[in-house]
Design an enzyme around this catalytic site. Sequence first.
Site, PDB file in Angstrom:
ATOM      1  N   ARG A 119      43.816  25.737  37.675  1.00  0.00           N
ATOM      2  CA  ARG A 119      43.570  27.124  37.320  1.00  0.00           C
ATOM      3  C   ARG A 119      44.629  27.585  36.326  1.00  0.00           C
ATOM      4  NH1 ARG A 119      45.666  32.193  40.185  1.00  0.00           N
ATOM      5  NH2 ARG A 119      44.721  33.836  38.937  1.00  0.00           N
ATOM      6  N   HIS A 163      45.522  37.713  33.142  1.00  0.00           N
ATOM      7  CA  HIS A 163      46.494  37.556  34.231  1.00  0.00           C
ATOM      8  C   HIS A 163      47.752  38.362  33.884  1.00  0.00           C
ATOM      9  CE1 HIS A 163      48.004  34.742  37.585  1.00  0.00           C
ATOM     10  NE2 HIS A 163      49.007  35.571  37.320  1.00  0.00           N
ATOM     11  N   GLU A 209      44.581  39.870  40.307  1.00  0.00           N
ATOM     12  CA  GLU A 209      45.283  40.867  41.119  1.00  0.00           C
ATOM     13  C   GLU A 209      45.268  42.277  40.519  1.00  0.00           C
ATOM     14  OE1 GLU A 209      48.343  37.907  43.470  1.00  0.00           O
ATOM     15  OE2 GLU A 209      49.175  39.166  41.865  1.00  0.00           O
ATOM     16  N   ASN A 350      44.156  35.448  46.467  1.00  0.00           N
ATOM     17  CA  ASN A 350      45.558  35.050  46.401  1.00  0.00           C
ATOM     18  C   ASN A 350      46.211  35.507  47.696  1.00  0.00           C
ATOM     19  OD1 ASN A 350      44.780  34.445  43.801  1.00  0.00           O
ATOM     20  ND2 ASN A 350      46.168  35.877  42.800  1.00  0.00           N
ATOM     21  N   TYR A 352      49.641  35.140  50.381  1.00  0.00           N
ATOM     22  CA  TYR A 352      50.990  34.651  50.633  1.00  0.00           C
ATOM     23  C   TYR A 352      51.550  35.072  51.990  1.00  0.00           C
ATOM     24  CZ  TYR A 352      51.208  33.420  45.678  1.00  0.00           C
ATOM     25  OH  TYR A 352      50.964  32.864  44.453  1.00  0.00           O
ATOM     26  N   GLU A 424      45.493  31.225  44.930  1.00  0.00           N
ATOM     27  CA  GLU A 424      46.958  31.162  44.957  1.00  0.00           C
ATOM     28  C   GLU A 424      47.411  31.137  46.401  1.00  0.00           C
ATOM     29  OE1 GLU A 424      49.369  33.896  42.763  1.00  0.00           O
ATOM     30  OE2 GLU A 424      48.023  33.932  41.026  1.00  0.00           O
TER      31      GLU A 424
END
Length: 534
Positions: A119, A163, A209, A350, A352, A424
């Site tokens: 990506r 991005h 995002e 994404n 985390y 991500e």
Amino acid sequence: MAAALFRSCAAVLLTVLAPLLLPLLFGKSSSRLLALADEEISGIITRDDFPPSFIFGAGTSAFQYEGATTEDGRAPCIWDTFAHSGHLNGSTADVASDGYHKYKEDIKHMSEIGLEGYRFSISWSRLLPSGRGPVNPKGLEYYNNVINELIKYGIQPFVTIHHYDFPQVLQDEYGGWLSPKIIDDFKEFAEVCFREFGDRVQHWTTMNEPNVIAMYAFDYGILPPQRCSHPYGNDCKGGNSTIEPYIVAHHMILSHSAAVQIYRTKYQAIQKGKIGINLSTLWSYPLTESIADVLAAKRTVEFFVGWFVNPIVFGDYPEVMRENAGLRLPSFTKSEFQIVKGSFDFIGINYYFSIFSANNYDLVNSNPRDMSGDILAKYTAYKDRAPVDRILPPSPLPNNPRGLLKLLKFFKDTYGNPPVYILENGFGIEGKEKLADTDRISYLSGFIGSVLKALRDGSDVRGYYIWSFVDQFEFTSGYKLPMGLFRVKFNKGCERVPKKSAFWYSNFIKNGGVINYNQVDRRPRTQPISYSSI
């Protein structure tokens, strides 16, 4: 006095009614929602446990990876301006990982470790230096070369059109995402990408995002273009934290849907690709077992995730956002509703970390509130730390793969089980980390285990991409937070050195190796990550 009495009465009432309301709100599993499950989930998995069509990959982004910011006709973006203003302790992405010159070497490394997908994003300022109009032939050549090199090695290109790196020229001209003029310019940029690269690209996301941009750049004022208003944000020169995040998000959704519409009407039938959007996501647990905190956790997910997912799935914002933000939240016209609803083939996630949310009644009577205040909550990543009124990356990064499992179930149950790619997921340690990055391996193992568990539970998950393939410029920390599978020696010509995690990932993907994982929530045994730039 009356407001305080109301809050006290409401708290007592919610406590009394909690046992009755929880099953109605969350079903029989409500008791498990109140806290992290304490049983250990562990196992051994191999690549063969996933469908053959499932893609294992890794990623980078243009600004963070390419460098060459003044070469071959590229124009500045807002992140060039931000970094050169000293916001990241003097770090800039002028060279970054030097991917503009080293992409062939990197793609060979990808092939050697067995990556199935890569990506990356397109620099708007490199492809269209004026933001619109003539295409930069050198930029076009670079991205064609990258895509062709990936195809040569049998690696699937997964392209994010935008991005973070918004063209400075359009920011200066009309305020960027604040203006509806952005919709036509973004559509033009996207169409250039479809027309020039779509014959070889099967997976697109329109933007990365957008929820982070709306919140962090236009409410908190942390990220460029740093717009906010007192007392909500950080020393901004202009902005309005109470309305601009909602305006920006609205224009982003309309820009996304316009790009999807043009792809579907002019290119998709011929090129046979799929298109979606990339969202920052998290899972929120209630800080306590009170119904008030349970509802605060639910609101957190609806605001942070549903802000963008609800419109593209259902055609409008979550009801709780309409209730809490009122007229500050824009509305979609009937024609916009038709374009926005269903404007995705898949959703990119994404992920985390997870957080705990606590109800914040003190904000009920605040007028005006900023976007974060409309959630009526406070947040912490660890129960032994006091909650704060911003959703910020925690330090150290908690290892909570079970949160991803809960989020994927939320997508399945709430949004009709759309196709999902984890685009991500990664782990960073401040400073010069060891090549034997065992904490990263432990972190990633748990999340891959969660993805497999979600698949077996019926979620339509189709891929998993580690962030990042190589160490690169990170948006909140410059070069202090290496996240790559490959170390980049930034002071030695950006030489690449594989970390232990690169060999581990390769062994899993390519050689039938085994991943041992468990999902016991824990803090990493590492020094904290610094977010001093925030």
